[in-house]
Motif scaffolding. Structure first.
Motif, PDB file in Angstrom:
ATOM      1  N   VAL A  95      -4.517  -0.192 -14.242  1.00  0.00           N
ATOM      2  CA  VAL A  95      -3.013  -0.353 -14.804  1.00  0.00           C
ATOM      3  C   VAL A  95      -1.793  -0.029 -13.312  1.00  0.00           C
ATOM      4  CG1 VAL A  95      -1.536   1.237 -15.874  1.00  0.00           C
ATOM      5  CG2 VAL A  95      -3.680   0.621 -17.155  1.00  0.00           C
ATOM      6  N   ASN A  96      -2.534   1.375 -12.432  1.00  0.00           N
ATOM      7  CA  ASN A  96      -1.775   1.316 -11.309  1.00  0.00           C
ATOM      8  C   ASN A  96      -1.609   0.449 -10.525  1.00  0.00           C
ATOM      9  OD1 ASN A  96      -0.517   2.218  -8.828  1.00  0.00           O
ATOM     10  ND2 ASN A  96      -2.884   3.803  -8.694  1.00  0.00           N
ATOM     11  N   VAL A  97      -3.160  -0.620 -10.381  1.00  0.00           N
ATOM     12  CA  VAL A  97      -2.995  -1.580  -9.105  1.00  0.00           C
ATOM     13  C   VAL A  97      -1.948  -2.755 -10.010  1.00  0.00           C
ATOM     14  CG1 VAL A  97      -4.509  -3.509  -8.687  1.00  0.00           C
ATOM     15  CG2 VAL A  97      -5.468  -1.518  -8.441  1.00  0.00           C
ATOM     16  N   GLN A  98      -2.009  -2.636 -11.605  1.00  0.00           N
ATOM     17  CA  GLN A  98      -1.520  -4.381 -11.898  1.00  0.00           C
ATOM     18  C   GLN A  98      -0.318  -3.767 -12.072  1.00  0.00           C
ATOM     19  OE1 GLN A  98      -2.796  -5.848 -15.826  1.00  0.00           O
ATOM     20  NE2 GLN A  98      -4.959  -5.847 -14.934  1.00  0.00           N
ATOM     21  N   PHE A  99       0.461  -2.561 -12.009  1.00  0.00           N
ATOM     22  CA  PHE A  99       1.964  -2.000 -12.093  1.00  0.00           C
ATOM     23  C   PHE A  99       2.404  -2.334 -10.888  1.00  0.00           C
ATOM     24  CE2 PHE A  99       4.720   1.065 -11.312  1.00  0.00           C
ATOM     25  CZ  PHE A  99       6.042   0.942 -12.332  1.00  0.00           C
ATOM     26  N   GLN A 100       1.311  -1.968  -9.773  1.00  0.00           N
ATOM     27  CA  GLN A 100       1.716  -1.898  -8.115  1.00  0.00           C
ATOM     28  C   GLN A 100       1.734  -3.157  -7.929  1.00  0.00           C
ATOM     29  OE1 GLN A 100       3.347   0.479  -6.897  1.00  0.00           O
ATOM     30  NE2 GLN A 100       1.907   2.105  -8.161  1.00  0.00           N
ATOM     31  N   GLU A 101       1.479  -4.325  -8.603  1.00  0.00           N
ATOM     32  CA  GLU A 101       1.859  -6.007  -7.685  1.00  0.00           C
ATOM     33  C   GLU A 101       2.953  -6.146  -9.028  1.00  0.00           C
ATOM     34  OE1 GLU A 101      -2.010  -7.387  -9.840  1.00  0.00           O
ATOM     35  OE2 GLU A 101      -3.513  -6.789  -7.824  1.00  0.00           O
ATOM     36  N   LYS A 103       5.367  -5.284  -9.883  1.00  0.00           N
ATOM     37  CA  LYS A 103       6.669  -3.981  -8.531  1.00  0.00           C
ATOM     38  C   LYS A 103       6.985  -4.688  -7.566  1.00  0.00           C
ATOM     39  CE  LYS A 103       8.429   0.000  -7.192  1.00  0.00           C
ATOM     40  NZ  LYS A 103       8.767  -0.166  -5.967  1.00  0.00           N
ATOM     41  N   ALA A 104       5.573  -5.005  -6.654  1.00  0.00           N
ATOM     42  CA  ALA A 104       6.167  -6.184  -5.766  1.00  0.00           C
ATOM     43  C   ALA A 104       6.178  -7.315  -6.266  1.00  0.00           C
ATOM     44  CB  ALA A 104       4.647  -6.169  -4.936  1.00  0.00           C
ATOM     45  N   ALA A 139       9.655 -10.187   1.340  1.00  0.00           N
ATOM     46  CA  ALA A 139       9.761  -9.366   2.612  1.00  0.00           C
ATOM     47  C   ALA A 139       8.349  -8.502   2.383  1.00  0.00           C
ATOM     48  CB  ALA A 139      10.657  -7.796   1.500  1.00  0.00           C
ATOM     49  N   ILE A 140       8.484  -8.620   3.959  1.00  0.00           N
ATOM     50  CA  ILE A 140       6.626  -8.534   4.113  1.00  0.00           C
ATOM     51  C   ILE A 140       6.723  -6.750   4.633  1.00  0.00           C
ATOM     52  CG2 ILE A 140       4.771  -8.994   5.886  1.00  0.00           C
ATOM     53  CD1 ILE A 140       5.169 -11.040   4.056  1.00  0.00           C
ATOM     54  N   THR A 141       5.813  -5.851   4.477  1.00  0.00           N
ATOM     55  CA  THR A 141       5.558  -5.000   4.695  1.00  0.00           C
ATOM     56  C   THR A 141       4.028  -5.061   5.733  1.00  0.00           C
ATOM     57  OG1 THR A 141       7.236  -3.528   3.576  1.00  0.00           O
ATOM     58  CG2 THR A 141       4.877  -2.551   5.159  1.00  0.00           C
ATOM     59  N   LEU A 142       3.934  -4.953   7.472  1.00  0.00           N
ATOM     60  CA  LEU A 142       3.447  -5.227   8.064  1.00  0.00           C
ATOM     61  C   LEU A 142       1.847  -3.441   8.342  1.00  0.00           C
ATOM     62  CD1 LEU A 142       3.466  -7.457  10.711  1.00  0.00           C
ATOM     63  CD2 LEU A 142       2.694  -8.146   8.698  1.00  0.00           C
ATOM     64  N   GLU A 143       0.782  -3.641   7.864  1.00  0.00           N
ATOM     65  CA  GLU A 143      -0.565  -2.757   8.070  1.00  0.00           C
ATOM     66  C   GLU A 143      -1.043  -3.173   9.078  1.00  0.00           C
ATOM     67  OE1 GLU A 143      -2.082  -0.811   4.435  1.00  0.00           O
ATOM     68  OE2 GLU A 143       0.003  -0.032   3.820  1.00  0.00           O
TER      69      GLU A 143
END
Length: 180
Positions: A95-101, A103-104, A139-143
């Motif tokens: 659920v957390n993974v899908q929520f993050q997706e 939101k992004a 908007a891209i965040t690079l890690e």
């Protein structure tokens, strides 16, 4: 698609829709992050393995609520209680993974992982970020991750797509083509 993925979908959507509607996406993201940390602890794994045969997830809920403490608000706690009542708390990580997706996607952001054998300079990072922003329209965040085993080049992971321009991979392809 795994069973947990399917089970998690309606819960992730409900959580996302609620958090978006009451304008607290960042708060819910943080609460999900807290629960994820709890789920990854060795004690939690023991609790998961010892859940009642009747399927009760109450011990897991109690552990999450206790560990989360004041960091979890009442609405999030109620969300977790509903998951527990429906015996779906085991799907919380998904659920957390899908929520993050969700939101992004909603915020039109994307985190891209860049593996390099040597650090990129600021100009290279800026050019890469600009190119990825243009390609994905987000908007891209690079890690960045240093990985000397690549020998040279770069491996970029953007969502489900991997761009592998590493020397190591090119050498492996060459060896395969030469039947070495």
């Amino acid at each position: 698609m795994s069973e947990l993925t399917v089970v998690a979908q309606p819960y992730a959507k409900a959580a996302f829709d609620y958090a978006r509607d009451v304008e607290c996406l960042d708060d819910w993201q943080q609460m999900f992050a807290i629960t994820q940390v709890v789920l990854e602890q060795p004690n939690t794994l023991l609790v998961l393995n010892d859940l009642d045969e009747d399927g009760s997830e109450q011990p897991l809920l109690d552990l999450i609520l206790h560990a989360g403490g004041e960091w979890l608000n009442k609405n999030f706690e109620n969300f977790l209680r509903i998951m527990e009542e429906n015996k779906r708390l085991k799907a919380l990580s998904e659920v957390n993974v899908q929520f993050q997706e969700m939101k992004a996607d909603y915020e039109r952001t994307m985190t891209v992982t860049v593996r390099v054998s040597e650090p990129l300079d600021e100009e290279q990072m800026a050019r890469l970020k600009q190119a990825l922003t243009e390609k994905y329209g987000k908007a891209i965040t690079l890690e960045t991750q240093l990985d000397p085993s690549l020998v040279g080049g770069v491996v970029i992971t953007a969502g489900q797509t991997v761009y592998d321009g590493s020397v190591l991979t090119n050498l492996s392809r060459l060896a395969t083509n030469l039947h070495v």
